[in-house]
Scaffold this motif. Structure first.
Motif, short mmCIF file in Angstrom:
data_model
loop_
_atom_site.label_atom_id
_atom_site.label_comp_id
_atom_site.label_asym_id
_atom_site.label_seq_id
_atom_site.Cartn_x
_atom_site.Cartn_y
_atom_site.Cartn_z
N LEU A 1 2.17 -3.05 1.07
CA LEU A 1 1.95 -2.42 2.79
C LEU A 1 3.47 -1.78 3.05
N SER A 2 2.96 -0.29 3.77
CA SER A 2 4.19 0.18 4.33
C SER A 2 3.44 1.26 5.23
N PRO A 3 4.28 1.68 6.25
CA PRO A 3 3.80 2.51 7.37
C PRO A 3 3.21 3.72 6.75
N TYR A 4 2.10 4.35 7.22
CA TYR A 4 1.66 5.68 6.72
C TYR A 4 2.69 6.66 6.81
N PRO B 1 -5.69 8.79 2.84
CA PRO B 1 -4.30 8.51 2.04
C PRO B 1 -4.82 7.84 0.90
N THR B 2 -4.01 8.24 -0.30
CA THR B 2 -4.40 7.54 -1.42
C THR B 2 -3.10 7.35 -2.46
N ASN B 3 -2.70 6.25 -2.60
CA ASN B 3 -1.77 5.91 -3.64
C ASN B 3 -2.13 4.26 -4.08
N PRO B 4 -2.33 4.14 -5.32
CA PRO B 4 -2.74 2.79 -5.87
C PRO B 4 -1.75 1.72 -5.81
N GLU B 5 -0.61 2.10 -5.39
CA GLU B 5 0.48 1.18 -5.12
C GLU B 5 0.59 0.66 -3.75
N TYR B 6 -0.28 1.11 -2.81
CA TYR B 6 -0.58 0.61 -1.46
C TYR B 6 -1.80 0.53 -1.16
N SER B 7 -1.92 -0.61 -0.11
CA SER B 7 -3.32 -0.96 0.22
C SER B 7 -3.49 -0.41 1.84
N GLY B 8 -2.49 0.06 2.20
CA GLY B 8 -2.59 0.35 3.70
C GLY B 8 -1.21 0.22 4.30
N SER B 9 -1.16 0.14 5.78
CA SER B 9 0.08 0.02 6.54
C SER B 9 0.31 -1.20 6.81
N SER B 10 1.62 -1.41 6.93
CA SER B 10 2.29 -2.73 7.26
C SER B 10 2.32 -2.81 8.90
N ILE B 11 1.97 -1.77 9.65
CA ILE B 11 2.07 -1.79 11.09
C ILE B 11 0.60 -2.19 11.40
N PRO B 12 0.15 -3.25 12.02
CA PRO B 12 -1.38 -3.46 12.28
C PRO B 12 -1.89 -2.61 13.21
N GLY B 13 -3.07 -1.97 12.96
CA GLY B 13 -3.80 -1.09 13.57
C GLY B 13 -3.36 0.43 13.51
N GLU B 14 -2.31 0.52 12.68
CA GLU B 14 -2.07 2.00 12.54
C GLU B 14 -2.98 2.89 12.03
N ILE C 1 -7.76 8.95 11.96
CA ILE C 1 -6.45 9.20 11.94
C ILE C 1 -6.08 8.90 13.21
N ASP C 2 -4.71 9.03 13.32
CA ASP C 2 -3.72 8.89 14.82
C ASP C 2 -4.04 10.08 15.59
N PRO C 3 -4.50 10.15 16.67
CA PRO C 3 -4.75 11.18 17.39
C PRO C 3 -3.39 11.70 17.87
N GLU C 4 -2.14 11.05 17.63
CA GLU C 4 -1.04 11.58 18.21
C GLU C 4 -0.20 12.26 17.07
N ARG C 5 -0.79 12.16 15.80
CA ARG C 5 -0.04 12.70 14.80
C ARG C 5 -0.72 13.49 13.93
N ILE C 6 -1.43 14.65 14.63
CA ILE C 6 -2.07 15.61 13.67
C ILE C 6 -1.46 17.05 13.63
N CYS C 7 -1.39 17.48 12.37
CA CYS C 7 -0.53 18.73 12.24
C CYS C 7 -1.85 19.65 11.77
N ILE C 8 -1.67 21.08 11.92
CA ILE C 8 -2.76 22.12 11.48
C ILE C 8 -1.83 23.07 10.53
N ARG C 9 -2.47 23.32 9.52
CA ARG C 9 -1.91 24.42 8.82
C ARG C 9 -2.98 25.43 8.15
N GLY C 10 -2.22 26.69 7.87
CA GLY C 10 -3.35 27.65 7.49
C GLY C 10 -2.63 28.94 6.88
N GLY C 11 -3.37 29.55 6.23
CA GLY C 11 -2.73 30.73 5.61
C GLY C 11 -3.55 32.09 6.02
N SER C 12 -2.87 33.17 6.19
CA SER C 12 -3.99 34.38 6.47
C SER C 12 -4.45 34.28 7.74
#
Length: 640
Positions: A3-6, A404-417, A494-505
């Motif tokens: 477990l580790s923070p996202y 989020p996908t990583n077979p080494e992790y099952s989720g966040s160590s921060i409850p409810g994150e 997802i966390d509503p306070e930590r959303i980024c947006i990206r794009g091209g053209s």
């Protein structure tokens, strides 16, 4: 599993091992005389040059000094053709067409005159007079304005290295093809301000060859209409039957022309057969060697599906396929079709589809998968298509969510994150759609414990009409509403306070607009724009001919007619030779935000155009983008 923070998950995936040695397959070419398959691939490790390759052996047809690419329409496409063991290709460096024997490996020889202003693409070889090629000719002799560029169809005489005009008068041309017996030729054409998916025509004419000179007679308009509806990808099934797609029903569906044009299906199917034609070539179907059936690809729920279609009676049979994105289909004989295909766990490959006697299909890979890290499927974030109801009017908004996908992790160590999210408007490119896919950010971002969401914009033509007059409003609002919906109940993904947006053209335009002129400027914590549009006024004045009328319908008029609308919808990382969105647009944004004390980073990549082609720049862009998100979202990813 740990477990580790996202956002802090350790990952073996770096930008370097994603792009190092990777190639991008861009086109499929089949020699109709031998049924040997070739493909074109772009190589970031070789400064982004494109190479023609014999697909079975993996043998390069040309040496490292050659770049099999065309600048027609700036976006290019259709740079090569192979006929009876001879390859003809556009060399991007000088724009000339060259011929080379694919078996002898001799040095290519020029077959068009020396010129610094002529460009060629989308070739077809006459079946009986193989030294005569029909081609798009784009003439940049007058560069005073985008619309001064002249597009025509011409005949290339490869023996005499001369050019003969064939068809002129329209603003653009595509898909010229001789009939199997060489007695007729068909082509697509369209006029400004239309894009080819907004309004286009298909015409056919008789071919007359006398004293080594090819002319056309008795030109007939067979389908399509300016502004009203588009027709695309004409191809000959027989000497008297032409197959193409038409959106007359509101969706791009198969049509055919014999004595008159008619739909192949008795009732239209509410799916689009074929993508908007940003690039030349790339047909969405292949007519089988029996001339009675064709294998078509269509889009359903954000992914490609296949149909085996009887061209005579209009019946269709779904073909099960593991490929979520299919393009550039070509028949290779014996009931086989080759195409470029993506799976959710494997990047683009050259795929052979064999149609069995019972109409089922068998798929084999003809090319080595792209040289990405090659991780097992458990390490790949699989896209989850979702249809949301956007407030306030409840219209559908289509997205693909990559958890989020990583077979080494099952989720966040921060409850409810909840995980941060890199929202991608990259594929929301103008009035188009995106797809479930396997690409670099899908590999790169979810491994850190960062979710990814892509906005599925405008799949159907009637949805495209919804953008008419509302570009910069509806598209931005849909991105904002989708982010809000999946970050709150009942989804809470997802966390509503930590959303980024990206794009091209124009996806970059959406990203910029979402953080500067949307209904809620707090939705996104940061934005990344790669070669994105910032000033619609400058875009219409400075862009190339192909897109010079693009904004007219989307904005509701020209800049001269509605200047305030263009100004109000302009949200005042780029290559220095970008002819589509000039670098000055990015520099205006950078200087403006910097002057006001905002947080902004700007990187100009010398030698790049509209998109990154060089490996070192692709790596740098990914690394810079991730570092920017880490800073803005207050996370720090660690690497193994």
């Amino acid at each position: 599993m740990s477990l580790s923070p996202y956002g802090t998950w350790k990952s073996p995936i770096t930008a370097r091992n994603i792009t190092q040695g990777s190639v991008k397959l861009t086109d499929v070419v089949v020699d109709r005389a031998t049924n040997i398959t070739y493909h074109v691939e772009s190589r970031p490790s070789e400064s982004g040059r494109s190479v023609l390759v014999e697909s079975h052996s993996g043998r390069d047809i040309v040496g490292k000094q050659w770049n099999v690419r065309t600048g027609v329409h700036e976006y290019g496409g259709g740079p090569a053709i192979v006929h009876a063991g001879v390859a003809y290709f556009s060399h991007f460096t000088d724009g000339r067409v060259y011929a080379v024997d694919v078996e002898k490996g001799s040095e290519p020889r020029a077959v068009t005159p020396e010129s610094k202003v002529l460009r060629f693409a989308n070739f077809d070889v006459h079946p009986k007079h193989s030294h005569l090629l029909v081609s798009i000719l784009e003439d940049h002799s007058d560069s005073s304005s985008p619309i001064s560029v002249v597009n025509t169809l011409c005949i290339i005489n490869t023996k005499s290295q001369t050019l003969t005009p064939l068809v002129s008068g329209a603003d653009f041309y595509a898909s010229p093809k001789f009939s199997p017996d060489g007695t007729r030729v068909v082509w697509q054409q369209w006029f400004l301000p239309d894009m080819p998916w907004q309004g286009a025509e298909i015409l056919v004419a008789d071919v007359l060859i006398e004293k080594d000179k090819l002319e056309i007679r008795n030109t007939v308009h067979i389908a399509g209409q300016k502004t009203t509806h588009s027709v695309s990808y004409p191809a000959w099934a027989t000497n008297s039957t032409i197959v193409f797609t038409s959106d007359k029903s509101g969706y791009q569906n198969p049509w055919k022309y014999e004595l008159e044009a008619s739909p192949v299906f008795s009732e239209p199917l509410n799916q689009d057969f074929g993508e908007p034609a940003w690039l030349l070539g790339r047909p969405p179907f292949a007519i089988l060697d029996d001339s009675k059936r064709a294998l078509f690809s269509a889009f359903q729920d954000g992914r490609s599906v296949l149909y085996l279609v009887d061209l005579k009676n209009g019946t269709r049979q779904p073909v099960d396929s593991p490929y979520v994105w299919i393009q550039t289909m070509q028949c290779t004989g014996a009931g086989k079709v080759v195409f470029l295909g993506d799976r959710v766990d494997v990047g683009p490959q050259l795929v052979v589809c064999t149609i069995n006697p019972d109409s089922s299909a068998h798929f084999t890979s003809l090319s080595k998968p792209p040289d990405t890290p090659g991780f097992p499927s458990s390490m790949i974030s699989v896209g989850q298509p979702m249809t949301l109801k956007a407030a306030p009017d409840g219209r559908p908004v289509h997205i693909v969510y990559y958890p989020p996908t990583n077979p080494e992790y099952s989720g966040s160590s921060i409850p409810g994150e909840k995980p941060p999210c890199a929202t991608c408007s990259w594929r929301s490119h103008g009035p188009h759609r995106t797809r479930v896919e396997h690409d670099d950010p899908v590999l790169y971002v979810p491994w850190m414990g960062v979710a990814r969401r892509k906005f599925l914009r405008i799949i159907r033509i009637r949805q495209r009409f919804r953008l008419a007059g509302h570009w910069g409003i509806v598209d931005i609002e849909d991105c904002i509403q989708a982010a809000k919906i999946i970050s709150h109940a009942p989804y809470d993904l997802i966390d509503p306070e930590r959303i980024c947006i990206r794009g091209g053209s124009s996806g970059g335009y959406t990203a910029l607009g979402a953080v500067s002129m949307g209904s809620d400027l707090r939705t996104f914590a940061a934005a990344t724009s790669c070669y994105g549009i910032s000033d619609l006024r400058l875009l219409m004045d400075d862009t190339h001919k192909f897109e010079s009328g693009y904004g007219h319908r989307l904005m509701g008029g020209t800049n001269a007619e509605i200047p305030e609308v263009y100004k109000d919808r302009s949200p005042i990382l780029q290559g220095d030779i970008d002819k589509v969105v000039p670098k000055e647009q990015a520099e205006v944004i950078f200087e403006s935000i910097q002057r006001r004390g905002g947080v902004i980073e700007y990187k100009l990549y010398p030698g790049e155009g509209h998109g990154w082609r060089k490996e070192e720049n692709m790596v740098d862009a990914l690394e810079r983008e991730l570092a920017f998100y880490e800073k803005m979202l207050k996370i720090k990813a660690e690497y193994a």
